[in-house]
Design a protein around this motif. Structure first.
Motif, short mmCIF file in Angstrom:
data_model
loop_
_atom_site.label_atom_id
_atom_site.label_comp_id
_atom_site.label_asym_id
_atom_site.label_seq_id
_atom_site.Cartn_x
_atom_site.Cartn_y
_atom_site.Cartn_z
N GLN A 25 36.03 28.91 11.31
CA GLN A 25 36.53 27.94 12.28
C GLN A 25 35.84 26.60 12.07
O GLN A 25 34.61 26.52 12.07
CB GLN A 25 36.28 28.44 13.71
CG GLN A 25 36.96 29.76 14.03
CD GLN A 25 36.65 30.27 15.41
OE1 GLN A 25 36.44 29.49 16.35
NE2 GLN A 25 36.60 31.59 15.57
N ASN A 26 36.62 25.57 11.91
CA ASN A 26 36.12 24.20 11.81
C ASN A 26 36.99 23.33 12.70
O ASN A 26 38.12 22.98 12.34
CB ASN A 26 36.16 23.71 10.35
CG ASN A 26 35.23 24.48 9.44
OD1 ASN A 26 34.02 24.49 9.65
ND2 ASN A 26 35.78 25.13 8.43
N ASP A 27 36.48 23.03 13.88
CA ASP A 27 37.26 22.30 14.87
C ASP A 27 36.29 21.53 15.77
O ASP A 27 35.55 22.13 16.54
CB ASP A 27 38.10 23.28 15.70
CG ASP A 27 39.07 22.58 16.64
OD1 ASP A 27 38.86 21.38 16.94
OD2 ASP A 27 40.01 23.24 17.10
N ASP A 28 36.32 20.22 15.69
CA ASP A 28 35.39 19.39 16.47
C ASP A 28 35.62 19.51 17.97
O ASP A 28 34.75 19.12 18.75
CB ASP A 28 35.51 17.93 16.04
CG ASP A 28 34.91 17.67 14.66
OD1 ASP A 28 34.14 18.54 14.20
OD2 ASP A 28 35.21 16.63 14.07
N ALA A 29 36.77 20.05 18.38
CA ALA A 29 37.05 20.19 19.81
C ALA A 29 36.43 21.45 20.40
O ALA A 29 36.36 21.59 21.62
CB ALA A 29 38.55 20.20 20.05
N MET A 30 35.97 22.36 19.55
CA MET A 30 35.41 23.63 20.01
C MET A 30 33.94 23.48 20.39
O MET A 30 33.24 22.58 19.90
CB MET A 30 35.53 24.69 18.92
CG MET A 30 36.96 25.11 18.62
SD MET A 30 37.61 26.15 19.93
CE MET A 30 39.16 26.66 19.16
N ASN A 31 33.45 24.40 21.23
CA ASN A 31 32.03 24.40 21.55
C ASN A 31 31.20 24.70 20.30
O ASN A 31 30.16 24.08 20.07
CB ASN A 31 31.73 25.44 22.63
CG ASN A 31 32.23 25.03 23.99
OD1 ASN A 31 32.16 23.86 24.35
ND2 ASN A 31 32.74 25.98 24.75
N ILE A 32 31.64 25.68 19.52
CA ILE A 32 31.05 25.94 18.20
C ILE A 32 31.96 25.27 17.19
O ILE A 32 33.02 25.78 16.84
CB ILE A 32 30.91 27.45 17.91
CG1 ILE A 32 30.10 28.13 19.01
CG2 ILE A 32 30.24 27.67 16.55
CD1 ILE A 32 30.08 29.65 18.90
N GLN A 33 31.56 24.12 16.71
CA GLN A 33 32.46 23.30 15.91
C GLN A 33 32.68 23.86 14.51
O GLN A 33 33.77 23.75 13.95
CB GLN A 33 31.92 21.87 15.85
CG GLN A 33 31.92 21.19 17.21
CD GLN A 33 30.88 20.09 17.32
OE1 GLN A 33 29.95 20.00 16.52
NE2 GLN A 33 31.03 19.25 18.33
N ASN A 34 31.63 24.43 13.94
CA ASN A 34 31.72 25.01 12.60
C ASN A 34 31.16 26.42 12.65
O ASN A 34 29.97 26.61 12.89
CB ASN A 34 30.95 24.16 11.59
CG ASN A 34 31.43 22.72 11.56
OD1 ASN A 34 30.71 21.81 12.00
ND2 ASN A 34 32.63 22.49 11.06
N GLY A 35 32.03 27.42 12.44
CA GLY A 35 31.59 28.80 12.56
C GLY A 35 32.15 29.69 11.47
O GLY A 35 33.27 29.49 11.00
N ILE A 36 31.34 30.66 11.08
CA ILE A 36 31.78 31.75 10.22
C ILE A 36 31.43 33.03 10.97
O ILE A 36 30.25 33.29 11.24
CB ILE A 36 31.09 31.73 8.83
CG1 ILE A 36 31.39 30.40 8.11
CG2 ILE A 36 31.58 32.90 7.99
CD1 ILE A 36 30.68 30.27 6.77
N PHE A 37 32.45 33.80 11.31
CA PHE A 37 32.26 34.97 12.18
C PHE A 37 32.68 36.25 11.46
O PHE A 37 33.73 36.31 10.83
CB PHE A 37 33.08 34.80 13.46
CG PHE A 37 32.72 33.56 14.24
CD1 PHE A 37 31.60 33.55 15.05
CD2 PHE A 37 33.48 32.41 14.13
CE1 PHE A 37 31.24 32.41 15.75
CE2 PHE A 37 33.14 31.26 14.83
CZ PHE A 37 32.01 31.25 15.65
#
Length: 270
Positions: free
Chosen positions: A114-126
């Motif tokens: 996930q790479n989304d500046d609008a998210m609380n976690i802006q850059n994530g690998i889950f």
């Protein structure tokens, strides 16, 4: 401004952290780190304690009281507070963390990266497999650190917990896995230190000899915590509440803790 890396070693109980994490305790001997016993909230289960650690609130207040509750967090978290302050956030973590702070339910086909500046976690690998190798997980975290330069980075490994459920906390397999994770940390922590990060390494809950956790016994509830960085100082306290982690990170980041976080200041910071 200080940047913070929080490493969560899922399922590592205090005694195993004290006796098997040779590199981390070497840093303590060399006066480059501080070591504490953290008393977790109850129940000593993963999803409730992710929320407790990252929001500084108790399960009775945040409402995530068991692992089966799958919804977005309703509390202010380190991620949301940092995001509102226009800081950058990142995470390499189990998919439950995405469900709490970004998207719920987790879509395995779409939400792994996930790479989304609008998210609380802006850059994530889950990841969504408990057996996802810790060696790969830490590489995911390091990729996020180097690529996106987050102000707050959360790295969450699962293999110690998995092995504890398979073999128990008294097993050679559990102790060996703790040694392996300690070795992995030794590949990264010195670099992070040289680059000026403030580092906390801890666990959500421990593990017992019955292959499980969730109760009130010391091996389930007592977990280790190491603090590393210029903002940390030796404290006279030995045992601390898990509720102190979140407001401490907020203060180090230079943002105000939420109104629900405890007002007590951890004496182990400047």
């Amino acid at each position: 401004m200080n940047k913070v890396i929080l490493v969560l070693l899922d399922g590592l109980n205090y005694e195993t952290g004290r006796s098997r994490m040779g590199f981390m305790n070497h840093l303590v001997e060399m006066k480059k780190a501080q070591f504490y016993k953290v008393i977790s909230a109850l129940p000593s289960l993963s999803r409730p304690l992710y929320e407790t650690i990252l929001t500084g609130t108790n399960p009775i207040d945040h409402g995530i009281t068991n692992n089966g509750i799958n919804r977005r967090s309703k509390e202010e978290s380190i991620f949301s507070i940092a995001h509102k302050a226009e800081l950058k956030t990142g995470a390499a973590a189990y998919h439950w963390v995405s469900e709490l702070y970004n998207k719920s339910p987790f879509n395995y086909m779409e939400d792994r990266i996930q790479n989304d500046d609008a998210m609380n976690i802006q850059n994530g690998i889950f990841y969504f497999d408990d057996a996802y190798p810790d060696s790969h997980l830490f590489l995911d975290g390091e990729y996020i650190r180097k690529t996106y330069d987050p102000d707050f980075l959360f790295i969450h490994s699962m293999n110690i917990d998995l092995v504890g459920h398979l073999y128990s906390s008294e097993s050679k397999e559990y102790k060996k896995k703790a040694l392996e994770v300690d070795s992995i940390l030794s590949n990264y922590v010195l670099t992070w230190m040289k680059q000026g990060y403030q580092i906390i390494v801890t666990a959500d809950h421990g593990m017992n000899s019955d292959f499980n956790h969730g109760g009130i016994e010391d091996d389930e509830r007592h977990v280790p915590m190491w603090t590393i960085g210029e903002q940390f100082v030796s404290a006279d306290c030995y045992e601390i509440s898990q509720l102190l982690i979140s407001p401490t990170i907020c203060r180090i980041l230079g943002v105000a803790p939420s109104k629900k976080m405890i007002k007590e200041k951890f004496i182990g910071i400047k």
